[in-house]
Design a protein around this motif. Structure first.
Motif, PDB file in Angstrom:
ATOM      1  N   THR A   1       0.835  -1.208   0.000  1.00 34.83           N
ATOM      2  CA  THR A   1       0.000   0.000   0.000  1.00 34.83           C
ATOM      3  C   THR A   1       0.863   1.249   0.000  1.00 34.83           C
TER       4      THR A   1
ATOM      5  N   ASN B   1      -3.052   5.336   1.973  1.00 32.68           N
ATOM      6  CA  ASN B   1      -3.703   4.120   2.482  1.00 32.68           C
ATOM      7  C   ASN B   1      -4.536   3.430   1.416  1.00 32.68           C
TER       8      ASN B   1
ATOM      9  N   PRO C   1      -4.062   0.433  -2.050  1.00 28.01           N
ATOM     10  CA  PRO C   1      -3.149  -0.563  -2.614  1.00 28.01           C
ATOM     11  C   PRO C   1      -2.345  -0.027  -3.783  1.00 28.01           C
TER      12      PRO C   1
ATOM     13  N   TRP D   1       5.809   3.258  -0.544  1.00 28.35           N
ATOM     14  CA  TRP D   1       4.852   2.208  -0.227  1.00 28.35           C
ATOM     15  C   TRP D   1       5.493   1.168   0.689  1.00 28.35           C
TER      16      TRP D   1
ATOM     17  N   THR E   1       1.141  -3.797   4.335  1.00 26.08           N
ATOM     18  CA  THR E   1       0.360  -3.651   5.556  1.00 26.08           C
ATOM     19  C   THR E   1       0.828  -4.700   6.562  1.00 26.08           C
TER      20      THR E   1
END
Length: 228
Positions: free
Chosen positions: A12, A17, A19, A43, A46
């Motif tokens: 992500t 927030n 993808p 990025w 998560t």
């Protein structure tokens, strides 16, 4: 469970927030323990956990991803088809993808792509004294400003985020429209074509103002003309 019950992290963007989509619009997972340094990237994965097939399928459906890439470190370990997502929730994967890609790249071609898509718009149907119904479209103002915005949603999930946060403020009906019809929505606001655009205010949010709003409306107008 998805991918043989292995703990995975969805790649992500750190600031928004959402993808990460590759050039083909596919989403990417990293296997727990992958030796990759994300400190210099925009990025990161998560929190690693086990995903269900329907969870991954829903993410893919929301952003229009047809494939899932599984990485082990910097090595692509496997590419698999997006799991099936059985749901009554309306998603517009291409639209969500274009919104996300514009937020990242600021490339106007993604605004033009958005203008070809369908949007969800809450309306309030009022009964006037003369018995004729009146339709009120959802609009908003920015705090401390008189600037008005058309409020639009890309899917039911985004709409429900707004409704949960605001209580729906009396807008209980949804209509799905093409972008071409959006061009005439300003008639519902006194014919004012200067209304800015607020898309998905509590989720995959995008504000189109001034020149960017004009790019959107111009693309819609061109689409109308091609249909004639």
């Amino acid at each position: 469970m998805f991918y043989n019950d292995v703990e995975l992290g969805l790649l992500t963007y750190k600031k928004i927030n959402a993808p990460v989509l590759n050039e083909e619009g596919n989403i990417q997972f990293y296997i727990n323990g992958s030796d990759t340094d994300f400190s210099r990237c925009n990025w990161e994965p998560t929190e690693y956990r086990k995903y269900r097939d329907d969870e991954v399928g829903r993410i893919c459906k929301k952003y229009g991803a047809g494939r899932v890439l599984i990485f082990d470190g910097d090595k692509l370990k496997e590419e698999i088809r997006a799991p099936e997502c059985k749901t009554h929730v309306y998603y517009n994967g291409p639209l969500n993808c274009f919104i996300l890609l514009y937020r990242i790249t600021k490339d106007d071609r993604f605004i033009r792509n958005m203008a070809k898509q369908n949007f969800l718009i809450p309306v309030r149907i009022m009964t006037k004294k003369d018995g004729y119904p009146e339709i009120k479209y959802l609009s908003s103002t920015k705090k401390g400003s008189d600037t008005r915005y058309h409020v639009l949603f890309s899917d039911h999930e985004e709409y429900n985020k707004w409704k949960k946060a605001t209580g729906g403020v009396g807008f209980n009906d949804l209509i799905q429209i093409t972008a071409a019809k959006l061009f005439s929505l300003d008639k519902a606001h006194g014919g004012n074509r200067t209304y800015e655009l607020c898309i998905n205010p509590y989720g995959n949010k995008l504000i189109l103002e001034k020149e960017k709003r004009r790019v959107f409306y111009q693309s819609v107008k061109e689409k109308q003309q091609r249909r004639k």
